[in-house]
Design an enzyme around this catalytic site. Structure first.
Site, PDB file in Angstrom:
ATOM      1  N   HIS A 271       0.813  -1.219   0.000  1.00 18.90           N
ATOM      2  CA  HIS A 271       0.000   0.000   0.000  1.00 18.90           C
ATOM      3  C   HIS A 271       0.841   1.262   0.000  1.00 18.90           C
ATOM      4  O   HIS A 271       1.839   1.369   0.712  1.00 18.90           O
ATOM      5  CB  HIS A 271      -1.005   0.006   1.157  1.00 18.90           C
ATOM      6  CG  HIS A 271      -0.441   0.077   2.536  1.00 18.90           C
ATOM      7  ND1 HIS A 271      -0.258   1.276   3.189  1.00 18.90           N
ATOM      8  CD2 HIS A 271      -0.066  -0.884   3.413  1.00 18.90           C
ATOM      9  CE1 HIS A 271       0.220   1.038   4.415  1.00 18.90           C
ATOM     10  NE2 HIS A 271       0.340  -0.257   4.567  1.00 18.90           N
TER      11      HIS A 271
ATOM     12  N   ASP B 227       5.981   2.161   6.715  1.00 22.94           N
ATOM     13  CA  ASP B 227       4.741   1.399   6.591  1.00 22.94           C
ATOM     14  C   ASP B 227       3.837   2.168   5.630  1.00 22.94           C
ATOM     15  O   ASP B 227       3.225   3.152   6.023  1.00 22.94           O
ATOM     16  CB  ASP B 227       4.101   1.247   7.975  1.00 22.94           C
ATOM     17  CG  ASP B 227       2.710   0.681   7.956  1.00 22.94           C
ATOM     18  OD1 ASP B 227       2.330   0.072   6.938  1.00 22.94           O
ATOM     19  OD2 ASP B 227       1.978   0.851   8.955  1.00 22.94           O
TER      20      ASP B 227
ATOM     21  N   GLU C 178      -5.342   1.221   2.643  1.00 20.35           N
ATOM     22  CA  GLU C 178      -5.029   0.164   3.606  1.00 20.35           C
ATOM     23  C   GLU C 178      -5.052   0.674   5.035  1.00 20.35           C
ATOM     24  O   GLU C 178      -5.524  -0.019   5.941  1.00 20.35           O
ATOM     25  CB  GLU C 178      -3.653  -0.452   3.294  1.00 20.35           C
ATOM     26  CG  GLU C 178      -3.365  -1.748   4.028  1.00 20.35           C
ATOM     27  CD  GLU C 178      -2.830  -1.558   5.455  1.00 20.35           C
ATOM     28  OE1 GLU C 178      -2.819  -2.550   6.218  1.00 20.35           O
ATOM     29  OE2 GLU C 178      -2.401  -0.430   5.797  1.00 20.35           O
ATOM     30  N   GLU C 179      -4.568   1.881   5.273  1.00 21.23           N
ATOM     31  CA  GLU C 179      -4.468   2.396   6.638  1.00 21.23           C
ATOM     32  C   GLU C 179      -5.834   2.632   7.286  1.00 21.23           C
ATOM     33  O   GLU C 179      -5.912   2.796   8.497  1.00 21.23           O
ATOM     34  CB  GLU C 179      -3.646   3.689   6.670  1.00 21.23           C
ATOM     35  CG  GLU C 179      -2.159   3.503   6.382  1.00 21.23           C
ATOM     36  CD  GLU C 179      -1.412   2.736   7.464  1.00 21.23           C
ATOM     37  OE1 GLU C 179      -2.032   2.329   8.464  1.00 21.23           O
ATOM     38  OE2 GLU C 179      -0.200   2.536   7.306  1.00 21.23           O
TER      39      GLU C 179
ATOM     40  N   ASP D 119       3.881  -5.896   3.688  1.00 18.20           N
ATOM     41  CA  ASP D 119       3.657  -4.791   4.611  1.00 18.20           C
ATOM     42  C   ASP D 119       4.758  -4.841   5.668  1.00 18.20           C
ATOM     43  O   ASP D 119       5.564  -5.776   5.700  1.00 18.20           O
ATOM     44  CB  ASP D 119       2.272  -4.907   5.246  1.00 18.20           C
ATOM     45  CG  ASP D 119       1.673  -3.559   5.594  1.00 18.20           C
ATOM     46  OD1 ASP D 119       2.454  -2.635   5.900  1.00 18.20           O
ATOM     47  OD2 ASP D 119       0.444  -3.432   5.580  1.00 18.20           O
TER      48      ASP D 119
ATOM     49  N   HIS E 157       3.950   3.241  13.107  1.00 19.11           N
ATOM     50  CA  HIS E 157       2.977   4.327  13.273  1.00 19.11           C
ATOM     51  C   HIS E 157       3.550   5.439  14.154  1.00 19.11           C
ATOM     52  O   HIS E 157       2.790   6.221  14.746  1.00 19.11           O
ATOM     53  CB  HIS E 157       1.636   3.822  13.819  1.00 19.11           C
ATOM     54  CG  HIS E 157       0.821   3.120  12.777  1.00 19.11           C
ATOM     55  ND1 HIS E 157      -0.534   2.890  12.918  1.00 19.11           N
ATOM     56  CD2 HIS E 157       1.148   2.610  11.569  1.00 19.11           C
ATOM     57  CE1 HIS E 157      -0.987   2.272  11.863  1.00 19.11           C
ATOM     58  NE2 HIS E 157       0.009   2.075  11.017  1.00 19.11           N
TER      59      HIS E 157
END
Length: 351
Positions: free
Chosen positions: A75, A192, A226-227, A246, A326
């Site tokens: 992603h 990510d 995706e997030e 990922d 994150h």
């Protein structure tokens, strides 16, 4: 130990693509610019990019046989925010895009993207930002209602901000603060999953440069939501196996490091396909790359989304180990390249 395939992959190319992706803002739902970057690179490699109505990108690479189609997803979308409201004093209240803890963005520089193409800089702060003014600043809870963005413009009111063209629903992107160090360490927001996307590009570049055809047709899916949980909820119906690429989580009782390829056996959506996971482990051993098998209880992927979306597929999940996901993330170039190695081994395997 050195994989026999690693020297064949273009490490410099993979790092160049990763840097370009990291420097392009792309919070979920605001991915037109990054998909333009993707399209240009895909076409330079001699492939074509199909954009779905949702905004995902699909690259089809025909294979040697009429066997089932293999899907590989990664992603391009990242964490970010949107303007929730403009306060009377000209500060912006924001709403998160994606799941992150508020303390991970406090003090971060950001860009506000207006719907007319304007871009303004700002800084994320709590509503009690100074120890010289507020006695409870250290204990003040960092949550959405207590956070705001200070705009770097001469504004003192809501009306001043609106005159700039800023409005509710405008996207906000975080400064990635990307650093590529001589030691191979890469630290940046949004590894990510732009590290995973770079690994997929490494696979494509090798196939084109070497003039190789995979053992079966591959459909590469670059997703844009995706997030927020539904990136690859719908995939082409001819795909029967899907590998989500990922980031691999690090910490607690997990085994992966920032130099490993993570192979996830189970996440919050449940176990991944036993045979696919076993094959990936065997190939990692064969290629002599550093890897770890882990379980992620607080994690979901594009493969999870596809399964929840009703796809009747076998699914697996791999990716480079990323520390402080994150947040202020870090990985190593070895993990990104080795992820491409494992993908290459899988798509070229005849069995």
């Amino acid at each position: 130990m050195l994989s026999p395939l690693m020297p064949q992959l273009n490490r410099e190319y993979i790092m160049r693509i990763l840097k370009q992706l990291l420097e392009t803002p792309s919070p979920s739902g605001f991915c037109t610019e990054v998909m333009n970057v993707v399209r240009e690179e895909v076409e330079q490699l001699g492939y074509s990019l199909e954009i779905t109505p949702k905004g995902n990108g699909i690259i089809t690479i025909p294979g040697d046989s009429s066997r089932e189609t293999l899907g590989i997803s990664a992603h391009v979308d990242t964490l970010g925010a949107m303007v929730r409201s403009i306060k009377p004093d000209g500060m912006i209240r924001f709403t998160p895009v994606g799941g992150y803890a508020m303390q991970t963005v406090e003090g971060e520089y950001c860009l506000i993207h207006t719907r007319k193409g304007g871009i303004y800089e700002g800084t994320v702060l709590s509503t009690k930002p100074s120890v010289h003014v507020y006695s409870d600043v250290r204990d003040f809870k960092r949550e959405e209602a207590n956070m705001e963005i200070r705009i770097d413009e001469m504004v003192k009111s809501k009306e001043d901000v609106e005159k700039l063209g800023i409005g509710v629903g405008d996207f906000i992107s975080w400064d990635a603060r990307t650093r590529f160090l001589p030691s191979g360490w890469i630290k940046s927001r949004h590894l990510d999953d732009k590290a995973g996307v770079a690994a997929v590009f490494g696979l494509m570049e090798w196939l084109k440069r070497e003039g190789k055809t995979p053992s079966r047709t591959i459909k590469l899916i670059l997703s844009t939501y995706e997030e927020v949980g539904h990136g690859s909820a719908h995939i082409p119906p001819d795909i029967t196996e899907l590998i989500a690429v990922d980031m691999g989580a690090i910490g607690d009782d997990l085994s992966a490091t920032e130099r490993d390829v993570s192979i996830c056996a189970k996440d919050s959506s449940g176990p991944y396909d036993y045979n696919m996971t076993s094959k990936l482990i065997d190939l990692a051993k064969r290629e002599q790359i550093s890897y770890a098998v882990d379980i992620y209880p607080h994690y979901g992927s594009d493969a999870s989304a596809a399964l929840k979306g009703g796809s009747s597929i076998r699914a697996a999940l791999i990716g480079p180990g990323v520390h402080a996901s994150h947040g202020m993330e870090r990985t190593h170039a070895d993990a990104v390249v080795n992820t491409a190695v494992l993908l290459l081994a899988y798509v070229m395997d005849e069995q």
